[in-house]
Design a protein around this motif. Structure first.
Motif, PDB file in Angstrom:
ATOM      1  N   GLN A  24     -12.993 101.407  43.039  1.00 30.92           N
ATOM      2  CA  GLN A  24     -11.853 101.538  42.115  1.00 30.92           C
ATOM      3  C   GLN A  24     -10.566 100.997  42.745  1.00 30.92           C
ATOM      4  OE1 GLN A  24     -12.842 102.576  39.208  1.00 30.92           O
ATOM      5  NE2 GLN A  24     -14.833 102.934  40.185  1.00 30.92           N
ATOM      6  N   LYS A  25     -10.579 100.896  44.087  1.00 32.28           N
ATOM      7  CA  LYS A  25      -9.350 100.460  44.790  1.00 32.28           C
ATOM      8  C   LYS A  25      -9.688  99.340  45.762  1.00 32.28           C
ATOM      9  CE  LYS A  25      -7.658 105.119  45.211  1.00 32.28           C
ATOM     10  NZ  LYS A  25      -8.025 106.004  46.275  1.00 32.28           N
ATOM     11  N   PRO A  26      -9.753  98.091  45.285  1.00 34.51           N
ATOM     12  CA  PRO A  26     -10.092  96.965  46.166  1.00 34.51           C
ATOM     13  C   PRO A  26      -9.154  96.870  47.377  1.00 34.51           C
ATOM     14  CG  PRO A  26      -9.716  96.211  43.902  1.00 34.51           C
ATOM     15  CD  PRO A  26      -9.529  97.687  43.901  1.00 34.51           C
ATOM     16  N   GLY A  85     -10.912  90.657  45.074  1.00 35.48           N
ATOM     17  CA  GLY A  85     -12.322  90.511  45.433  1.00 35.48           C
ATOM     18  C   GLY A  85     -12.642  89.124  45.975  1.00 35.48           C
ATOM     19  N   ASN A  86     -11.902  88.104  45.532  1.00 31.76           N
ATOM     20  CA  ASN A  86     -12.098  86.744  46.047  1.00 31.76           C
ATOM     21  C   ASN A  86     -11.851  86.680  47.546  1.00 31.76           C
ATOM     22  OD1 ASN A  86     -12.768  84.600  44.163  1.00 31.76           O
ATOM     23  ND2 ASN A  86     -10.969  85.325  43.033  1.00 31.76           N
ATOM     24  N   ALA A  87     -10.729  87.272  47.964  1.00 30.10           N
ATOM     25  CA  ALA A  87     -10.383  87.249  49.389  1.00 30.10           C
ATOM     26  C   ALA A  87     -11.365  88.115  50.179  1.00 30.10           C
ATOM     27  CB  ALA A  87      -8.955  87.743  49.594  1.00 30.10           C
ATOM     28  N   ILE A  88     -11.737  89.261  49.613  1.00 34.20           N
ATOM     29  CA  ILE A  88     -12.657  90.167  50.313  1.00 34.20           C
ATOM     30  C   ILE A  88     -14.001  89.467  50.541  1.00 34.20           C
ATOM     31  CG2 ILE A  88     -13.993  92.316  50.071  1.00 34.20           C
ATOM     32  CD1 ILE A  88     -11.510  93.452  48.528  1.00 34.20           C
ATOM     33  N   MET A  89     -14.550  88.857  49.481  1.00 34.56           N
ATOM     34  CA  MET A  89     -15.845  88.182  49.623  1.00 34.56           C
ATOM     35  C   MET A  89     -15.747  86.953  50.524  1.00 34.56           C
ATOM     36  SD  MET A  89     -18.550  89.561  48.583  1.00 34.56           S
ATOM     37  CE  MET A  89     -19.857  88.445  48.079  1.00 34.56           C
ATOM     38  N   ASN A  90     -14.626  86.238  50.468  1.00 38.41           N
ATOM     39  CA  ASN A  90     -14.434  85.082  51.344  1.00 38.41           C
ATOM     40  C   ASN A  90     -14.549  85.514  52.818  1.00 38.41           C
ATOM     41  OD1 ASN A  90     -12.002  83.702  53.053  1.00 38.41           O
ATOM     42  ND2 ASN A  90     -13.043  82.158  51.820  1.00 38.41           N
ATOM     43  N   ARG A  91     -13.878  86.619  53.180  1.00 36.03           N
ATOM     44  CA  ARG A  91     -13.929  87.089  54.565  1.00 36.03           C
ATOM     45  C   ARG A  91     -15.313  87.647  54.902  1.00 36.03           C
ATOM     46  NH1 ARG A  91      -9.578  85.480  52.866  1.00 36.03           N
ATOM     47  NH2 ARG A  91      -7.569  85.796  53.926  1.00 36.03           N
ATOM     48  N   ILE A 124      -4.834  76.469  46.559  1.00 38.80           N
ATOM     49  CA  ILE A 124      -5.077  77.604  47.462  1.00 38.80           C
ATOM     50  C   ILE A 124      -6.054  77.150  48.540  1.00 38.80           C
ATOM     51  CG2 ILE A 124      -6.096  79.916  47.662  1.00 38.80           C
ATOM     52  CD1 ILE A 124      -5.181  80.411  44.747  1.00 38.80           C
ATOM     53  N   LEU A 125      -5.633  77.230  49.807  1.00 35.35           N
ATOM     54  CA  LEU A 125      -6.501  76.830  50.916  1.00 35.35           C
ATOM     55  C   LEU A 125      -7.205  78.028  51.536  1.00 35.35           C
ATOM     56  CD1 LEU A 125      -4.294  74.209  52.817  1.00 35.35           C
ATOM     57  CD2 LEU A 125      -5.698  73.918  50.768  1.00 35.35           C
ATOM     58  N   ARG A 126      -6.625  79.219  51.295  1.00 36.01           N
ATOM     59  CA  ARG A 126      -7.270  80.448  51.784  1.00 36.01           C
ATOM     60  C   ARG A 126      -6.902  81.561  50.807  1.00 36.01           C
ATOM     61  NH1 ARG A 126      -5.674  82.749  57.669  1.00 36.01           N
ATOM     62  NH2 ARG A 126      -3.724  83.327  56.643  1.00 36.01           N
ATOM     63  N   PRO A 127      -7.912  82.245  50.216  1.00 33.25           N
ATOM     64  CA  PRO A 127      -7.581  83.350  49.311  1.00 33.25           C
ATOM     65  C   PRO A 127      -7.066  84.547  50.094  1.00 33.25           C
ATOM     66  CG  PRO A 127      -9.972  83.145  49.541  1.00 33.25           C
ATOM     67  CD  PRO A 127      -9.363  82.041  50.363  1.00 33.25           C
ATOM     68  N   GLY A 128      -6.184  85.319  49.479  1.00 36.91           N
ATOM     69  CA  GLY A 128      -5.625  86.498  50.163  1.00 36.91           C
ATOM     70  C   GLY A 128      -5.152  87.506  49.141  1.00 36.91           C
ATOM     71  N   TYR A 129      -4.231  88.340  49.543  1.00 34.22           N
ATOM     72  CA  TYR A 129      -3.755  89.430  48.693  1.00 34.22           C
ATOM     73  C   TYR A 129      -3.068  88.890  47.430  1.00 34.22           C
ATOM     74  CZ  TYR A 129      -1.606  93.880  47.479  1.00 34.22           C
ATOM     75  OH  TYR A 129      -1.226  95.020  46.831  1.00 34.22           O
ATOM     76  N   ILE A 130      -2.345  87.772  47.556  1.00 38.57           N
ATOM     77  CA  ILE A 130      -1.717  87.142  46.382  1.00 38.57           C
ATOM     78  C   ILE A 130      -2.797  86.294  45.712  1.00 38.57           C
ATOM     79  CG2 ILE A 130       0.126  85.603  45.559  1.00 38.57           C
ATOM     80  CD1 ILE A 130       1.327  88.004  46.984  1.00 38.57           C
ATOM     81  N   THR A 131      -3.203  86.705  44.504  1.00 35.08           N
ATOM     82  CA  THR A 131      -4.350  86.062  43.854  1.00 35.08           C
ATOM     83  C   THR A 131      -3.921  84.837  43.037  1.00 35.08           C
ATOM     84  OG1 THR A 131      -4.093  87.433  41.905  1.00 35.08           O
ATOM     85  CG2 THR A 131      -5.513  88.304  43.647  1.00 35.08           C
ATOM     86  N   LYS A 132      -4.934  84.051  42.624  1.00 32.21           N
ATOM     87  CA  LYS A 132      -4.688  82.876  41.781  1.00 32.21           C
ATOM     88  C   LYS A 132      -3.938  83.286  40.505  1.00 32.21           C
ATOM     89  CE  LYS A 132      -7.373  78.993  39.905  1.00 32.21           C
ATOM     90  NZ  LYS A 132      -7.223  79.008  38.449  1.00 32.21           N
ATOM     91  N   ASP A 133      -4.366  84.407  39.896  1.00 29.84           N
ATOM     92  CA  ASP A 133      -3.701  84.875  38.669  1.00 29.84           C
ATOM     93  C   ASP A 133      -2.226  85.171  38.913  1.00 29.84           C
ATOM     94  OD1 ASP A 133      -6.022  84.656  37.309  1.00 29.84           O
ATOM     95  OD2 ASP A 133      -6.470  86.815  37.237  1.00 29.84           O
ATOM     96  N   MET A 134      -1.936  85.791  40.044  1.00 33.56           N
ATOM     97  CA  MET A 134      -0.534  86.113  40.355  1.00 33.56           C
ATOM     98  C   MET A 134       0.270  84.825  40.537  1.00 33.56           C
ATOM     99  SD  MET A 134      -1.447  89.164  43.010  1.00 33.56           S
ATOM    100  CE  MET A 134       0.115  89.681  43.644  1.00 33.56           C
ATOM    101  N   LEU A 135      -0.339  83.829  41.191  1.00 30.17           N
ATOM    102  CA  LEU A 135       0.361  82.556  41.414  1.00 30.17           C
ATOM    103  C   LEU A 135       0.581  81.832  40.088  1.00 30.17           C
ATOM    104  CD1 LEU A 135      -1.639  81.515  44.603  1.00 30.17           C
ATOM    105  CD2 LEU A 135       0.821  82.006  44.544  1.00 30.17           C
ATOM    106  N   GLU A 136      -0.414  81.973  39.180  1.00 27.00           N
ATOM    107  CA  GLU A 136      -0.297  81.271  37.894  1.00 27.00           C
ATOM    108  C   GLU A 136       0.668  81.961  36.926  1.00 27.00           C
ATOM    109  OE1 GLU A 136      -4.207  78.439  37.720  1.00 27.00           O
ATOM    110  OE2 GLU A 136      -4.407  80.453  36.867  1.00 27.00           O
ATOM    111  N   GLU A 137       1.172  83.114  37.319  1.00 31.44           N
ATOM    112  CA  GLU A 137       2.269  83.696  36.538  1.00 31.44           C
ATOM    113  C   GLU A 137       3.572  82.970  36.846  1.00 31.44           C
ATOM    114  OE1 GLU A 137       2.535  87.948  36.971  1.00 31.44           O
ATOM    115  OE2 GLU A 137       0.439  88.146  36.337  1.00 31.44           O
ATOM    116  N   VAL A 138       3.598  82.250  37.972  1.00 32.86           N
ATOM    117  CA  VAL A 138       4.813  81.556  38.399  1.00 32.86           C
ATOM    118  C   VAL A 138       4.678  80.037  38.193  1.00 32.86           C
ATOM    119  CG1 VAL A 138       6.332  81.110  40.373  1.00 32.86           C
ATOM    120  CG2 VAL A 138       5.283  83.360  40.098  1.00 32.86           C
TER     121      VAL A 138
END
Ligand code: AMP
Ligand code: MG
Length: 361
Positions: free
Chosen positions: A308-310, A343-349, A205-219
């Protein structure tokens, strides 16, 4: 001594602004003609507004850099409307990359591939790789399909300003510098796509965003995060693999500081900082959340959304930074968020917007 001063001239032009009505075939024909003749059209995507030009036309890419005032080593993402296009642009498409395309496209995931010669270096910022994404926004899809153009599109803001989440934000920054703005209303997600590099052995991952690491690791079995983009400090000694990550992006005009720690301590600290700066005569803003807003004593106070709603926090972030700019805030203080999931993408920005000014209590 001979001193040469380079001035980049952007010729002022009339920018057409129109509602991106999917039934308006004439409008999309006009937008397509602009793209095919090397012009620039800003359009809505599900992440942020993009500034589009023909990705295979080096002159169009140069125009994008010049309209945005963007450094020319900061590559552009190429937007496509069908997966077959990947094989036109990419030299190698691994099975794992195809699994990601299958799982997340159309959607907010950008995939980096080794590029084919057809993609000019002007579009890739001189790199031998190309970033490709299939957006899900219907207006973006229609524009790509109708024009038959692969659309290179970075965010449609002036370089250094927060990314645009409405057509009005695009107008503020680029009116008179581009041919057309398609107004599709406020975007859904509000922060840029996740970027994953599939051009090397380990998906990264070069830039975190809406698709998270966990979501990618499901694939995929294993996904790494580029060390240059994770963490709380600017990593001066590590070179970011996504060139854009090295620039101070998303920056508001005033100084933003994030405060993290126990909720009550954070509120008390922010109130104290606001009082100090107000006494010094500065204009001060506070970014709180739906859950805490009432606890602050500030003249300029905005909720960034609900804890409650990131998704709501991501959607409001850039709009609020622009509002503080419009109000000419000198100092802004904000709560921070757990670096988990979105939260990763939010804090990164937010950390980038704050120039890594972070107070930990
Ligand atoms: P923007 O659309 O404005 O968020 O900019 C696109 C970002 O994608 C750039 O800032 C780069 O960091 C990243 N990017 C685009 N192409 C590549 C590539 N070939 N390799 C690595 N990162 C890329
Ligand atoms: Mg950008």
């Amino acid at each position: 001594m001979c001193l040469t001063i380079q001035v980049r001239l952007v010729i002022k032009m009339k920018t057409i602004v129109a509602k991106a009505d999917l039934e308006n075939e004439e409008l999309f024909r006009k937008a397509s003609d602009i793209l095919k003749s090397g012009g620039l059209v800003a359009f809505p995507t599900e992440t942020v507004y993009g500034l589009g030009g023909d990705a295979l036309n080096p002159k169009a890419s140069e125009k994008i850099y010049s309209a945005k005032g963007r450094p020319s080593d900061n590559p552009l993402i190429v937007h496509i409307a069908d997966t077959a296009s990947v094989w036109e642009l990419a030299a190698e498409v691994s099975t794992q990359a195809q699994m990601l395309m299958e799982a997340f496209w159309p959607g907010p995931l950008t995939i980096i591939f080794k590029k084919k010669d057809i993609v000019p270096h002007e579009t890739t910022g001189g790199l031998e790789t190309v970033a490709i994404r299939m957006p899900s926004h219907p207006a973006a899809m229609k524009l790509i399909k109708d024009s038959g153009v692969y659309i290179a599109a970075p965010s449609a803001n002036l370089s250094g300003r927060p990314s645009p989440t409405t057509a009005a934000h695009v107008e503020e920054d680029l009116s008179g510098r581009i041919d057309m703005i398609l107004d599709g209303g406020p975007v859904g997600i509000g922060i840029e796509s996740t970027i994953i590099d599939m051009s090397t052995d380990t998906p990264t991952i070069l830039r975190p965003g809406y698709i998270t690491k966990d979501m990618l690791e499901e694939v995929l079995p294993e996904v790494k995060i580029d060390p240059a983009v994770s963490g709380r400090t600017m990593k001066k000694d590590i070179v970011a693999k996504a060139p854009g990550m090295k620039y101070r992006h998303y920056a508001p005009k005033g100084q933003l500081t994030l405060v993290e720690g126990d909720k009550d301590k954070v509120i008390a600290k922010i109130n104290e900082l606001v009082r100090e700066k107000k006494e010094e005569g500065y204009k001060v803003g506070v970014i709180g959340t739906d859950e805490t807003l009432d606890a602050y004593h500030a003249d300029i106070l905005r909720s960034i959304g609900s804890r409650q709603k990131p998704e709501s926090v991501a959607a409001n972030l850039y709009r609020i930074l622009r509002e503080f700019d419009d109000l000419e805030c000198d100092y802004m203080y904000s709560e921070s968020f757990f670096e988990q999931g979105l939260g990763n993408a939010i804090m990164n920005r937010m950390l980038k917007a704050a120039g890594y000014h972070l107070i930990t209590l």
